[in-house]
Design an enzyme around this catalytic site. Structure first.
Site, short mmCIF file in Angstrom:
data_model
loop_
_atom_site.label_atom_id
_atom_site.label_comp_id
_atom_site.label_asym_id
_atom_site.label_seq_id
_atom_site.Cartn_x
_atom_site.Cartn_y
_atom_site.Cartn_z
N ASN A 139 -15.89 1.53 -21.69
CA ASN A 139 -14.81 0.59 -21.37
C ASN A 139 -14.08 0.23 -22.67
OD1 ASN A 139 -13.27 -1.75 -20.60
ND2 ASN A 139 -14.66 -2.01 -18.87
N TYR A 183 0.83 -1.22 0.00
CA TYR A 183 0.00 0.00 0.00
C TYR A 183 0.86 1.26 0.00
CZ TYR A 183 -4.24 -2.69 0.15
OH TYR A 183 -5.25 -3.56 -0.22
N HIS A 223 -14.88 1.54 -1.59
CA HIS A 223 -13.83 0.66 -1.07
C HIS A 223 -12.77 1.43 -0.28
CE1 HIS A 223 -14.96 -2.41 -4.43
NE2 HIS A 223 -15.83 -2.37 -3.46
N VAL A 276 -9.55 3.51 -4.81
CA VAL A 276 -9.07 3.99 -3.50
C VAL A 276 -7.99 5.05 -3.69
CG1 VAL A 276 -9.63 1.81 -2.35
CG2 VAL A 276 -7.37 2.10 -3.41
N SER A 313 -14.51 -3.79 -14.70
CA SER A 313 -14.77 -5.13 -15.23
C SER A 313 -16.05 -5.70 -14.62
CB SER A 313 -13.59 -6.04 -14.90
OG SER A 313 -13.39 -6.05 -13.48
N CYS A 329 -6.80 0.83 18.36
CA CYS A 329 -7.54 1.95 18.98
C CYS A 329 -8.30 2.77 17.94
CB CYS A 329 -6.56 2.85 19.75
SG CYS A 329 -5.45 3.78 18.67
N CYS A 340 0.97 1.93 15.76
CA CYS A 340 0.33 3.14 16.29
C CYS A 340 1.18 3.70 17.43
CB CYS A 340 -1.06 2.78 16.81
SG CYS A 340 -1.88 4.13 17.66
N GLN A 384 -15.08 2.56 -6.98
CA GLN A 384 -14.40 1.44 -6.34
C GLN A 384 -12.93 1.79 -6.10
OE1 GLN A 384 -15.68 -2.44 -8.54
NE2 GLN A 384 -16.22 -0.75 -9.90
N CYS A 419 -5.30 2.79 13.09
CA CYS A 419 -4.80 1.74 13.99
C CYS A 419 -5.84 0.65 14.15
CB CYS A 419 -4.48 2.34 15.36
SG CYS A 419 -4.07 1.07 16.58
C1 BV8 Z 1 -18.19 -8.24 0.95
C2 BV8 Z 1 -9.94 -2.15 -2.18
C3 BV8 Z 1 -19.75 -8.70 2.60
C4 BV8 Z 1 -8.62 -2.72 -1.75
C5 BV8 Z 1 -11.21 -3.88 -3.36
C6 BV8 Z 1 -21.29 -12.11 -4.77
C7 BV8 Z 1 -20.88 -12.96 -5.74
C8 BV8 Z 1 -19.53 -13.41 -5.75
C9 BV8 Z 1 -18.60 -13.01 -4.78
C10 BV8 Z 1 -19.04 -12.15 -3.82
C11 BV8 Z 1 -20.37 -11.73 -3.80
N1 BV8 Z 1 -20.50 -10.89 -2.75
C12 BV8 Z 1 -19.29 -10.80 -2.10
C13 BV8 Z 1 -18.40 -11.56 -2.74
C14 BV8 Z 1 -17.00 -11.70 -2.37
C15 BV8 Z 1 -16.11 -10.55 -2.89
C16 BV8 Z 1 -16.12 -10.55 -4.42
O1 BV8 Z 1 -16.83 -9.82 -5.06
N2 BV8 Z 1 -15.23 -11.39 -4.95
C17 BV8 Z 1 -15.06 -11.40 -6.43
C18 BV8 Z 1 -13.57 -11.50 -6.72
C19 BV8 Z 1 -15.85 -12.52 -7.03
N3 BV8 Z 1 -16.58 -9.25 -2.41
C20 BV8 Z 1 -16.13 -8.86 -1.18
O2 BV8 Z 1 -15.38 -9.51 -0.48
C21 BV8 Z 1 -16.64 -7.50 -0.70
N4 BV8 Z 1 -17.08 -7.56 0.66
O3 BV8 Z 1 -18.86 -8.82 0.13
O4 BV8 Z 1 -18.48 -8.16 2.27
C22 BV8 Z 1 -19.55 -9.60 3.67
C23 BV8 Z 1 -18.57 -9.36 4.59
C24 BV8 Z 1 -18.49 -10.23 5.65
C25 BV8 Z 1 -19.34 -11.31 5.69
C26 BV8 Z 1 -20.31 -11.50 4.70
C27 BV8 Z 1 -20.42 -10.63 3.66
C28 BV8 Z 1 -15.49 -6.46 -0.67
C29 BV8 Z 1 -14.97 -6.24 -2.03
C30 BV8 Z 1 -13.97 -5.06 -2.03
C31 BV8 Z 1 -12.53 -5.55 -2.09
N5 BV8 Z 1 -11.62 -4.40 -2.22
N6 BV8 Z 1 -10.40 -2.79 -3.42
C32 BV8 Z 1 -7.51 -2.43 -2.74
O5 BV8 Z 1 -7.75 -1.71 -3.72
O6 BV8 Z 1 -6.40 -2.90 -2.47
S1 BV8 Z 1 -11.77 -4.59 -4.84
C33 BV8 Z 1 -10.77 -3.93 -6.12
O7 BV8 Z 1 -10.88 -4.85 -7.18
C34 BV8 Z 1 -11.26 -2.60 -6.68
O8 BV8 Z 1 -11.71 -1.71 -5.71
C35 BV8 Z 1 -12.37 -3.05 -7.63
O9 BV8 Z 1 -13.58 -3.25 -6.94
C36 BV8 Z 1 -11.85 -4.40 -8.11
C37 BV8 Z 1 -11.16 -4.25 -9.42
O10 BV8 Z 1 -12.17 -4.06 -10.37
P1 BV8 Z 1 -12.05 -2.80 -11.40
O11 BV8 Z 1 -11.89 -1.54 -10.63
O12 BV8 Z 1 -13.16 -2.93 -12.34
O13 BV8 Z 1 -10.63 -3.05 -12.12
P2 BV8 Z 1 -10.25 -4.18 -13.19
O14 BV8 Z 1 -8.77 -4.08 -13.38
O15 BV8 Z 1 -10.87 -5.48 -12.84
O16 BV8 Z 1 -10.97 -3.68 -14.53
C38 BV8 Z 1 -10.57 -2.47 -15.14
C39 BV8 Z 1 -11.53 -2.29 -16.30
O17 BV8 Z 1 -11.22 -1.04 -16.92
C40 BV8 Z 1 -11.40 -3.37 -17.37
O18 BV8 Z 1 -12.70 -3.79 -17.75
C41 BV8 Z 1 -10.66 -2.66 -18.53
O19 BV8 Z 1 -11.09 -3.14 -19.79
C42 BV8 Z 1 -11.12 -1.21 -18.31
N7 BV8 Z 1 -10.18 -0.18 -18.78
C43 BV8 Z 1 -8.83 -0.21 -18.77
N8 BV8 Z 1 -8.33 0.98 -19.24
C44 BV8 Z 1 -9.42 1.77 -19.53
C45 BV8 Z 1 -10.60 1.03 -19.24
N9 BV8 Z 1 -11.84 1.52 -19.42
C46 BV8 Z 1 -11.94 2.80 -19.90
N10 BV8 Z 1 -10.84 3.58 -20.19
C47 BV8 Z 1 -9.58 3.10 -20.02
N11 BV8 Z 1 -8.53 3.88 -20.33
#
Ligand code: BV8
Length: 261
Positions: A226, A72, A129, A113, A202, A140, A160, A111, A137
């Site tokens: 996209n 990070y 997110h 950060v 995505s 605390c 902390c 989404q 911390c």
């Molecule tokens: C939770 C922060 C509840 C940290 C992130 C339902 C179904 C299946 C699974 C689940 C479900 N519900 C929950 C889940 C589990 C999980 C999940 O979704 N898993 C996935 C992998 C299947 N979700 C969770 O865990 C969530 N919490 O559900 O809690 C709960 C809790 C306790 C008990 C019970 C329930 C929390 C999810 C958040 C995780 N944190 N980020 C960090 O950043 O380090 S997620 C992180 O990845 C991002 O924030 C974002 O969300 C994701 C990445 O996706 P994108 O941003 O879309 O990026 P990506 O690279 O994939 O795509 C980029 C796109 O841009 C592409 O399409 C590309 O073509 C396009 N592109 C590229 N260049 C350009 C462009 N478009 C336009 N112009 C350009 N120039």
């Protein structure tokens, strides 16, 4: 020969955005790609080097806090070196256009950060997110100062100064709940939107990826911007194939210039 950017989206999208009172937007890493922030799934993206479950969850953090804090810190350094791009600025402009209308209502749910929407001037913004520029911390809850986070260089995890609890970024890790109220605000906006834009995502991570589908189910006109087709494109009204930093400024210009035919 690339078609002019304005040919990438429909007159219908322009007309609907020009007349809508309620507009909502979801963004993902793709909108920050042109600023130089790596996305997650694209070639050279963050997930190419590491799997999400290796770093972006609490188990990984407790197993190896120095590795996760270092990751990070690296991402924070990248974000501090870059600027919002014309895509971020166009969404701030669209917000101003819509909220200036009588009864105008606009929400940008991101989404990302990286804090770039806020730096571009977006105000009606919810960071689903979290934001990696904040650190707190784990014991605390105290928010850490910038300089307190840099201790990782010593190979010791940053702790902390008040209670020596481990410091962590204020982001949502997999398996963690989203910030209080964030998803409610986003779902509310998606439910009432007349037009919903899904930009640079995505649509693979939930519950955020469900927002365009909520809007569609409640009658909104839903378009994605996209360079690829997202995982939910089949459910949407329009796929605008292009780079957010080129498409969004052109789209907002057309909306600003739109007049009743
Ligand atoms: C939770 C922060 C509840 C940290 C992130 C339902 C179904 C299946 C699974 C689940 C479900 N519900 C929950 C889940 C589990 C999980 C999940 O979704 N898993 C996935 C992998 C299947 N979700 C969770 O865990 C969530 N919490 O559900 O809690 C709960 C809790 C306790 C008990 C019970 C329930 C929390 C999810 C958040 C995780 N944190 N980020 C960090 O950043 O380090 S997620 C992180 O990845 C991002 O924030 C974002 O969300 C994701 C990445 O996706 P994108 O941003 O879309 O990026 P990506 O690279 O994939 O795509 C980029 C796109 O841009 C592409 O399409 C590309 O073509 C396009 N592109 C590229 N260049 C350009 C462009 N478009 C336009 N112009 C350009 N120039």
């Amino acid at each position: 020969m690339h078609p002019p950017v304005t040919d990438l989206f429909s007159d219908e999208l322009v007309a609907r955005l020009a007349q809508a009172r309620r507009v909502a937007v979801l963004t993902g890493a793709g909108i920050s790609a042109e600023s130089g922030v790596p996305t997650f799934r694209d070639p050279g993206g963050l997930w190419e080097q590491f799997r999400p479950e290796e770093l972006a969850n609490v188990e990984a953090f407790l197993r190896n806090p120095v590795l996760v804090q270092g990751w990070y810190a690296h991402r924070r350094a990248v974000v501090e070196r870059v600027q919002p791009n014309p895509g971020h600025h166009a969404l701030a402009d669209l917000e101003a256009l819509v909220t200036a209308r009588p009864g105008g209502d606009f929400l940008l749910a991101t989404q990302n950060v990286d804090g770039l929407h806020e730096r571009a001037g977006s105000q009606h913004l919810v960071e689903l997110h979290g934001n990696l520029r904040r650190t707190y911390c784990t014991r605390c809850g105290r928010e850490a100062e910038e300089h307190e986070v840099e201790a990782v260089a010593s190979g010791e995890p940053a702790r902390c100064p008040a209670c020596s609890g481990l410091l962590r970024p204020d982001v949502v890790w997999f398996g963690e709940m989203l910030p209080e109220g964030a998803m409610d605000r986003a779902t509310e906006a998606a439910t009432h939107a007349e037009v919903f834009l899904s930009v640079g995502t995505s649509a693979a991570v939930y519950p955020a990826a469900g927002l365009p589908l909520v809007a569609k189910a409640h009658g909104a006109y839903v378009a994605e911007v996209n360079v690829e087709r997202s995982e939910i494109v089949a459910h949407l009204d329009e796929h605008v194939r292009g780079r957010a930093g080129e498409v969004l400024p052109a789209l907002v210009e057309r909306v600003r210039a739109w007049r009743v035919p």
